[in-house]
Design an enzyme around this catalytic site. Structure first.
Site, PDB file in Angstrom:
ATOM      1  N   HIS A   1      66.853  45.923  36.694  1.00 17.59           N
ATOM      2  CA  HIS A   1      68.243  45.535  36.979  1.00 17.59           C
ATOM      3  C   HIS A   1      69.151  46.745  37.240  1.00 17.59           C
ATOM      4  CE1 HIS A   1      67.459  41.358  36.216  1.00 17.59           C
ATOM      5  NE2 HIS A   1      67.113  41.560  34.964  1.00 17.59           N
TER       6      HIS A   1
ATOM      7  N   ASP B   1      58.792  39.677  37.274  1.00 22.94           N
ATOM      8  CA  ASP B   1      59.671  39.306  36.149  1.00 22.94           C
ATOM      9  C   ASP B   1      60.372  37.989  36.510  1.00 22.94           C
ATOM     10  OD1 ASP B   1      61.256  40.859  33.684  1.00 22.94           O
ATOM     11  OD2 ASP B   1      62.530  39.427  34.751  1.00 22.94           O
TER      12      ASP B   1
ATOM     13  N   HIS C   1      63.375  37.303  36.265  1.00 22.86           N
ATOM     14  CA  HIS C   1      64.702  37.539  36.834  1.00 22.86           C
ATOM     15  C   HIS C   1      64.635  38.424  38.071  1.00 22.86           C
ATOM     16  CE1 HIS C   1      65.160  36.758  32.468  1.00 22.86           C
ATOM     17  NE2 HIS C   1      66.062  35.907  32.935  1.00 22.86           N
TER      18      HIS C   1
ATOM     19  N   ASP D   1      58.392  37.543  30.788  1.00 26.00           N
ATOM     20  CA  ASP D   1      59.269  36.388  30.572  1.00 26.00           C
ATOM     21  C   ASP D   1      58.956  35.202  31.497  1.00 26.00           C
ATOM     22  OD1 ASP D   1      60.229  37.767  32.752  1.00 26.00           O
ATOM     23  OD2 ASP D   1      62.227  38.138  31.921  1.00 26.00           O
TER      24      ASP D   1
HETATM   25 ZN    ZN Z   1      63.494  39.207  33.096  1.00 31.33          ZN
END
Ligand code: ZN
Length: 275
Positions: free
Chosen positions: A93, A127, A129, A216
């Site tokens: 991120h 991931d 996200h 995740d």
């Molecule tokens: Zn994540």
């Protein structure tokens, strides 16, 4: 941004900064970068409230990049063809001038930049996200292909990016591929999406591939709404090793504390056992 994190080493023991005030869209840029209280600049460099910074943040984040760079170096020097960099904190991120989403410095991007000096490389981000930081860093470049499978930003963090129509800009046009996933995806469906992503990677012909591994996507994870099984992490690792090019795995997110170790071990063991 790096200097800012470094300056936070001056925080006292037990003291921390929690970004909670952010320059808004039309804030005069000259003002926004310079609050009088240095530590309050956190909101200028950070895009969410998910991170607390203290005097050890720089040391930890730098160590994490070092771990990914050690992996990248082993791959680039030809000493290893499969390496897993167990990075903490995660990185995908974090952009070149901002951080957030539990990420400070972008470990995978640093490794990709280093490996791209030798030829084109691909990053596949599994991931849950979207890796907004990694996407942003290479958005105008063609020497690093970024492919991300993630929860559709219509319902998933980080909400502002990860849509399929974000395909790159200028030289990077066509070298950013987002594959937003619907809720409830399990092993069989995930396999189809992943194979689709890897077809694009093969076409690109990178000399090495980086896997941004988010644990995740596991079915028990509290921060995601898709669910692959624990043995599926072994399959993901094997699928990447079957590409027949060097593979650098880098750890990103994962929040199901009870199963993290097993799921991570499944991926790493499968990498170690690959032909
Ligand atoms: Zn994540």
């Amino acid at each position: 941004m790096v200097d800012y994190i470094k300056s936070c080493e001056e925080l006292k023991e037990g003291e921390s900064v929690f970004p909670h005030v952010f320059p808004y869209r039309d804030f005069t840029p000259e003002f926004s970068a310079h609050p009088r209280i240095n530590f309050k600049k956190a909101g200028y460099y950070c895009f969410d409230v998910g991170i607390e910074i203290d005097k050890d943040t720089f040391t930890a984040a730098k160590a994490s990049v070092d771990v990914s760079m050690t992996g990248a170096q082993l791959i680039r020097d030809g000493k290893e063809t499969r390496v897993f960099s167990l990075c903490r904190p995660p990185g995908h991120h974090a952009g070149y001038d901002h951080f957030g989403g539990y990420c400070i410095f972008n470990n995978a991007a640093a490794a990709a930049y280093y490996l791209s000096q030798k030829g084109n490389v691909a990053i596949v981000d599994v991931d849950f996200h979207h890796g907004n930081g990694t996407q942003g860093i290479f958005y105008e470049q063609s020497d690093v292909l970024y492919v991300s499978l993630h929860g559709n930003p219509d319902r998933s963090y980080p909400y502002f990016s990860g849509f399929a129509d974000e395909t790159g800009k200028k030289l990077g046009k066509g070298y950013n591929i987002n594959i937003p996933l619907p809720a409830g995806v399990g092993d069989d469906e995930y396999r189809k999406y992943l194979n689709g992503a890897l077809r694009k990677v093969k076409k690109y012909k990178p000399w090495a591939v980086i896997v941004s591994l988010g644990l995740d996507i596991f079915k028990g994870d509290p921060l995601s709404d898709i669910g692959v099984s624990s043995p599926f992490f072994s399959e993901i690792a094997r699928t990447f090793c079957d590409l027949g090019i060097p593979v650098l795995g880098i750890l990103e997110g994962g929040y199901d504390m009870a199963d993290l170790a097993q799921n991570g071990a499944n991926f790493i063991e499968a990498m170690a056992q690959a032909e």
